[in-house]
Design a protein around this motif. Structure first.
Motif, PDB file in Angstrom:
ATOM      1  N   LYS A 299       0.818  -1.209   0.000  1.00  0.00           N
ATOM      2  CA  LYS A 299       0.000   0.000   0.000  1.00  0.00           C
ATOM      3  C   LYS A 299       0.853   1.259   0.000  1.00  0.00           C
ATOM      4  CE  LYS A 299      -3.934   2.115   2.314  1.00  0.00           C
ATOM      5  NZ  LYS A 299      -5.077   1.888   3.212  1.00  0.00           N
ATOM      6  N   PHE A 300       1.932   1.245   0.806  1.00  0.00           N
ATOM      7  CA  PHE A 300       2.820   2.405   0.927  1.00  0.00           C
ATOM      8  C   PHE A 300       4.259   1.958   0.642  1.00  0.00           C
ATOM      9  CE2 PHE A 300      -0.393   3.446   4.432  1.00  0.00           C
ATOM     10  CZ  PHE A 300      -1.200   4.212   3.603  1.00  0.00           C
ATOM     11  N   PRO A 301       4.601   1.706  -0.608  1.00  0.00           N
ATOM     12  CA  PRO A 301       5.887   1.070  -0.927  1.00  0.00           C
ATOM     13  C   PRO A 301       7.115   1.898  -0.556  1.00  0.00           C
ATOM     14  CG  PRO A 301       4.758   1.791  -2.931  1.00  0.00           C
ATOM     15  CD  PRO A 301       3.773   1.909  -1.820  1.00  0.00           C
ATOM     16  N   THR A 302       6.950   3.196  -0.338  1.00  0.00           N
ATOM     17  CA  THR A 302       8.119   4.016   0.018  1.00  0.00           C
ATOM     18  C   THR A 302       8.278   4.207   1.515  1.00  0.00           C
ATOM     19  OG1 THR A 302       6.872   6.099  -0.155  1.00  0.00           O
ATOM     20  CG2 THR A 302       7.940   5.282  -2.163  1.00  0.00           C
ATOM     21  N   LEU A 303       7.336   3.700   2.302  1.00  0.00           N
ATOM     22  CA  LEU A 303       7.404   3.887   3.756  1.00  0.00           C
ATOM     23  C   LEU A 303       8.030   2.679   4.437  1.00  0.00           C
ATOM     24  CD1 LEU A 303       4.063   5.455   5.077  1.00  0.00           C
ATOM     25  CD2 LEU A 303       6.329   6.499   4.986  1.00  0.00           C
ATOM     26  N   PRO A 304       9.074   2.873   5.250  1.00  0.00           N
ATOM     27  CA  PRO A 304       9.549   1.769   6.087  1.00  0.00           C
ATOM     28  C   PRO A 304       8.499   1.431   7.139  1.00  0.00           C
ATOM     29  CG  PRO A 304      10.677   3.802   6.667  1.00  0.00           C
ATOM     30  CD  PRO A 304       9.854   4.103   5.448  1.00  0.00           C
ATOM     31  N   ILE A 305       8.590   0.236   7.672  1.00  0.00           N
ATOM     32  CA  ILE A 305       7.617  -0.247   8.661  1.00  0.00           C
ATOM     33  C   ILE A 305       8.323  -0.475   9.992  1.00  0.00           C
ATOM     34  CG2 ILE A 305       6.047  -2.133   9.284  1.00  0.00           C
ATOM     35  CD1 ILE A 305       5.619  -2.561   6.258  1.00  0.00           C
ATOM     36  N   TYR A 306       7.720   0.031  11.054  1.00  0.00           N
ATOM     37  CA  TYR A 306       8.207  -0.209  12.415  1.00  0.00           C
ATOM     38  C   TYR A 306       7.067  -0.866  13.185  1.00  0.00           C
ATOM     39  CZ  TYR A 306      10.847   0.894  16.739  1.00  0.00           C
ATOM     40  OH  TYR A 306      11.562   0.824  17.915  1.00  0.00           O
ATOM     41  N   VAL A 307       7.305  -2.064  13.723  1.00  0.00           N
ATOM     42  CA  VAL A 307       6.297  -2.729  14.546  1.00  0.00           C
ATOM     43  C   VAL A 307       6.378  -2.092  15.932  1.00  0.00           C
ATOM     44  CG1 VAL A 307       5.457  -4.912  15.479  1.00  0.00           C
ATOM     45  CG2 VAL A 307       6.482  -4.838  13.189  1.00  0.00           C
ATOM     46  N   VAL A 308       5.471  -1.170  16.197  1.00  0.00           N
ATOM     47  CA  VAL A 308       5.524  -0.375  17.424  1.00  0.00           C
ATOM     48  C   VAL A 308       5.010  -1.153  18.624  1.00  0.00           C
ATOM     49  CG1 VAL A 308       4.635   1.747  18.505  1.00  0.00           C
ATOM     50  CG2 VAL A 308       5.408   1.782  16.134  1.00  0.00           C
ATOM     51  N   GLU A 309       4.089  -2.090  18.390  1.00  0.00           N
ATOM     52  CA  GLU A 309       3.586  -2.936  19.475  1.00  0.00           C
ATOM     53  C   GLU A 309       3.347  -4.354  18.974  1.00  0.00           C
ATOM     54  OE1 GLU A 309       0.171  -1.544  21.635  1.00  0.00           O
ATOM     55  OE2 GLU A 309       0.843   0.551  21.624  1.00  0.00           O
ATOM     56  N   ASN A 310       3.784  -5.320  19.767  1.00  0.00           N
ATOM     57  CA  ASN A 310       3.454  -6.725  19.545  1.00  0.00           C
ATOM     58  C   ASN A 310       3.701  -7.454  20.853  1.00  0.00           C
ATOM     59  OD1 ASN A 310       5.062  -9.603  18.598  1.00  0.00           O
ATOM     60  ND2 ASN A 310       2.969  -9.279  17.904  1.00  0.00           N
ATOM     61  N   GLY A 311       2.759  -8.252  21.279  1.00  0.00           N
ATOM     62  CA  GLY A 311       2.948  -8.979  22.531  1.00  0.00           C
ATOM     63  C   GLY A 311       1.861 -10.016  22.729  1.00  0.00           C
ATOM     64  N   MET A 312       1.992 -10.799  23.816  1.00  0.00           N
ATOM     65  CA  MET A 312       1.030 -11.860  24.108  1.00  0.00           C
ATOM     66  C   MET A 312       0.588 -11.778  25.568  1.00  0.00           C
ATOM     67  SD  MET A 312       1.463 -16.037  23.921  1.00  0.00           S
ATOM     68  CE  MET A 312       2.312 -16.160  25.504  1.00  0.00           C
ATOM     69  N   PRO A 313      -0.721 -11.682  25.808  1.00  0.00           N
ATOM     70  CA  PRO A 313      -1.196 -11.683  27.188  1.00  0.00           C
ATOM     71  C   PRO A 313      -1.387 -13.097  27.722  1.00  0.00           C
ATOM     72  CG  PRO A 313      -3.046 -11.360  25.729  1.00  0.00           C
ATOM     73  CD  PRO A 313      -1.818 -11.477  24.848  1.00  0.00           C
ATOM     74  N   THR A 314      -1.138 -13.255  28.999  1.00  0.00           N
ATOM     75  CA  THR A 314      -1.510 -14.489  29.685  1.00  0.00           C
ATOM     76  C   THR A 314      -2.567 -14.144  30.727  1.00  0.00           C
ATOM     77  OG1 THR A 314       0.294 -14.215  31.284  1.00  0.00           O
ATOM     78  CG2 THR A 314       0.726 -15.571  29.331  1.00  0.00           C
ATOM     79  N   ASP A 315      -3.245 -15.149  31.207  1.00  0.00           N
ATOM     80  CA  ASP A 315      -4.345 -14.959  32.156  1.00  0.00           C
ATOM     81  C   ASP A 315      -3.780 -14.846  33.562  1.00  0.00           C
ATOM     82  OD1 ASP A 315      -6.711 -14.871  33.520  1.00  0.00           O
ATOM     83  OD2 ASP A 315      -7.368 -16.900  33.000  1.00  0.00           O
ATOM     84  N   ASN A 316      -3.608 -13.601  34.022  1.00  0.00           N
ATOM     85  CA  ASN A 316      -3.057 -13.349  35.352  1.00  0.00           C
ATOM     86  C   ASN A 316      -1.695 -13.997  35.554  1.00  0.00           C
ATOM     87  OD1 ASN A 316      -4.321 -11.529  37.049  1.00  0.00           O
ATOM     88  ND2 ASN A 316      -5.963 -12.958  37.581  1.00  0.00           N
ATOM     89  N   GLY A 317      -0.941 -14.126  34.470  1.00  0.00           N
ATOM     90  CA  GLY A 317       0.398 -14.680  34.568  1.00  0.00           C
ATOM     91  C   GLY A 317       0.459 -16.192  34.578  1.00  0.00           C
ATOM     92  N   LEU A 318      -0.689 -16.870  34.453  1.00  0.00           N
ATOM     93  CA  LEU A 318      -0.697 -18.326  34.443  1.00  0.00           C
ATOM     94  C   LEU A 318      -0.202 -18.848  33.102  1.00  0.00           C
ATOM     95  CD1 LEU A 318      -4.199 -18.932  36.078  1.00  0.00           C
ATOM     96  CD2 LEU A 318      -1.950 -19.157  37.187  1.00  0.00           C
ATOM     97  N   PRO A 319       0.395 -20.039  33.082  1.00  0.00           N
ATOM     98  CA  PRO A 319       0.791 -20.633  31.795  1.00  0.00           C
ATOM     99  C   PRO A 319      -0.429 -20.840  30.901  1.00  0.00           C
ATOM    100  CG  PRO A 319       1.792 -21.815  33.634  1.00  0.00           C
ATOM    101  CD  PRO A 319       0.770 -20.889  34.230  1.00  0.00           C
ATOM    102  N   ARG A 320      -0.224 -20.699  29.617  1.00  0.00           N
ATOM    103  CA  ARG A 320      -1.309 -20.981  28.680  1.00  0.00           C
ATOM    104  C   ARG A 320      -1.616 -22.476  28.685  1.00  0.00           C
ATOM    105  NH1 ARG A 320      -2.802 -17.620  24.463  1.00  0.00           N
ATOM    106  NH2 ARG A 320      -3.141 -19.501  23.225  1.00  0.00           N
ATOM    107  N   PRO A 321      -2.884 -22.852  28.586  1.00  0.00           N
ATOM    108  CA  PRO A 321      -3.238 -24.277  28.571  1.00  0.00           C
ATOM    109  C   PRO A 321      -2.574 -25.056  27.444  1.00  0.00           C
ATOM    110  CG  PRO A 321      -5.184 -22.938  28.954  1.00  0.00           C
ATOM    111  CD  PRO A 321      -4.084 -21.991  28.606  1.00  0.00           C
TER     112      PRO A 321
END
Length: 437
Positions: A299-321
């Motif tokens: 879409k914007f071939p001249t614009l560089p891309i910066y991933v400003v946010e990416n992450g994974m939530p867990t349920d109150n810090g518990l391991p994922r099932p």
């Protein structure tokens, strides 16, 4: 067109090229590995603001009391030191308008000195500040004048932007004007800040402040990079959201700021849990990051891309099932960053959200932090490293995952992150990797 109009257009074009070249030169020293946080979500000691009022009124999004968040206001030195120890090169935070101007025209010098020290700590640690001017929070006195439904808010917002930029110019900062504008509007509607019919007016004012702030920042802090990060929504609906903001500021972006958290595919429709705020029930779809970047690269071939946010939530810090860990999530997403770079996509940076757990806009239950903090049960607010701290340190040192790495989470079956395009034209897998150096 008249000659003067043509000349003006040519000069504007040349100015844009120079700005783009100067801004891009800021990334010549390599890939920008970062971590992120925000003011209201982490600082504690919240002053009067729209969000403080939402929390005290127990609006529909509020599930937990704010308490003192994770007290970044007094523990920033520890968090910045932890980021430095991982080898991070960018530290994102917000300068809260409500904190520094609690009453219109009256500045809190103590709070300004606090932000001065945050910037000093980041720079002294060898990192670049990524400063967010508006992360969904504005002062209570702005709410009293009508919030984003008031024309006066535009001038007041820009006066604050000028104050902050002028104070921190020359510090090699990266500037984010408005965080996730379309989600900002949705939150204001959900919490009663505006009515749904007022959304077009709020969006137009956000477009105005971004465009004017972009020019202001480049005048005060030449050569810096300026953007506004957008939340990517899967299933081919992003184009509609882009039309409300990104498309209207395309000529005032030095990079495309991308926030990617979840995808969609024929074998993964778990993103529906996000509608109820149960983000920990969403199955991560790392390959979707590739398609989100490919969408914007086309879409914007001249614009560089910066991933400003990416992450994974867990349920109150518990391991994922399912046993999928934060380390798995990090490695898998970095793999797709490297795949994108190998395919010629100009990705220049990546921030993990977030350095610590924080107040996720009404709840402490979703835990995103590299360092976990039990804000409700631990009065000491101890920062405890998750498994991903060592993983991130290794990824940064090694410029990504090694050749031969295969993601723990395999590619989705017919990903529709970018609609049918991502299903019909999937990325080669396995495929070549490029180091993020």
């Amino acid at each position: 067109m008249r000659r003067s109009t043509v000349l003006g257009a040519v000069l504007a074009l040349l100015a844009g090229v120079v700005t783009s070249v100067e801004a891009r030169a800021q990334t010549d020293d390599g890939f920008l590995w970062g971590v992120a946080t925000s003011g209201y979500q982490s600082e504690g000691g919240a002053p009067d603001s729209n969000w403080r009022r939402y929390e005290q009124a127990h609006t529909s999004s509020i599930k937990d009391p704010y308490a003192d968040a994770v007290d970044f206001r007094h523990r920033y030195a520890e968090d910045i030191a932890n980021a430095k120890a991982m080898g991070v090169r960018v530290f994102r935070f917000g300068v809260e308008w409500a904190r520094i101007e609690p009453t219109k025209g009256v500045l809190d010098q103590e709070e300004l000195a606090y932000y001065d020290d945050v910037v000093d700590h980041v720079v002294d640690a060898g990192m670049r500040p990524m400063i967010t001017l508006d992360h969904w929070v504005y002062p209570g006195w702005v709410a009293d004048q009508g919030g984003w439904d008031a024309d006066a808010t535009v001038d007041d917002w820009l006066a604050n932007a000028r104050r902050v930029v002028d104070r921190y110019k020359g510090r090699n900062a990266i500037w984010i004007t408005v965080n996730e504008p379309t989600v900002y509007v949705q939150n204001e509607i959900g919490n009663g800040g505006i009515e749904a019919w007022q959304a077009p007016w709020m969006l137009s004012r956000l477009v105005t402040v971004h465009r004017r702030a972009y020019d202001l920042i480049h005048r005060l802090d030449p050569g810096t990079m300026v953007s506004s990060n957008t939340a990517y929504l899967p299933a081919g609906v992003q184009a509609g959201f882009d039309a409300t903001f990104v498309d209207r500021v395309r000529d005032k972006l030095d990079f495309l700021g991308l926030d990617y958290y979840y995808g969609a595919s024929l074998d993964n429709l778990s993103a529906v849990h996000g509608a109820g705020g149960e983000f920990w029930r969403i199955d991560p779809q790392p390959d979707g990051l590739y398609y989100a970047m490919r969408y914007y690269a086309r879409k914007f071939p001249t614009l560089p891309i910066y991933v400003v946010e990416n992450g994974m939530p867990t349920d109150n810090g518990l391991p994922r099932p399912d046993g999928y860990t934060r380390s798995d999530h990090l490695r898998d997403h970095v793999y797709w960053l490297q795949r994108a770079k190998a395919d010629g996509i100009d990705v220049i940076g990546y921030n993990y959200w977030s350095i610590t757990d924080n107040y996720e806009w009404g709840s402490y239950r979703p835990r995103f932090g590299l360092y976990t903090v039990d804000a409700l049960a631990d009065p000491a607010l101890t920062r405890r490293p998750t498994d991903a701290v060592a993983t991130y340190r290794s990824l940064i040192a090694d410029h990504g995952v090694p050749n031969g790495y295969l993601p723990v989470g395999p590619p989705a079956v017919c990903s529709v992150v970018d609609g049918l395009d991502s299903c019909l034209f999937p990325a080669r897998y396995p495929g070549p990797l490029a180091p993020l150096a």
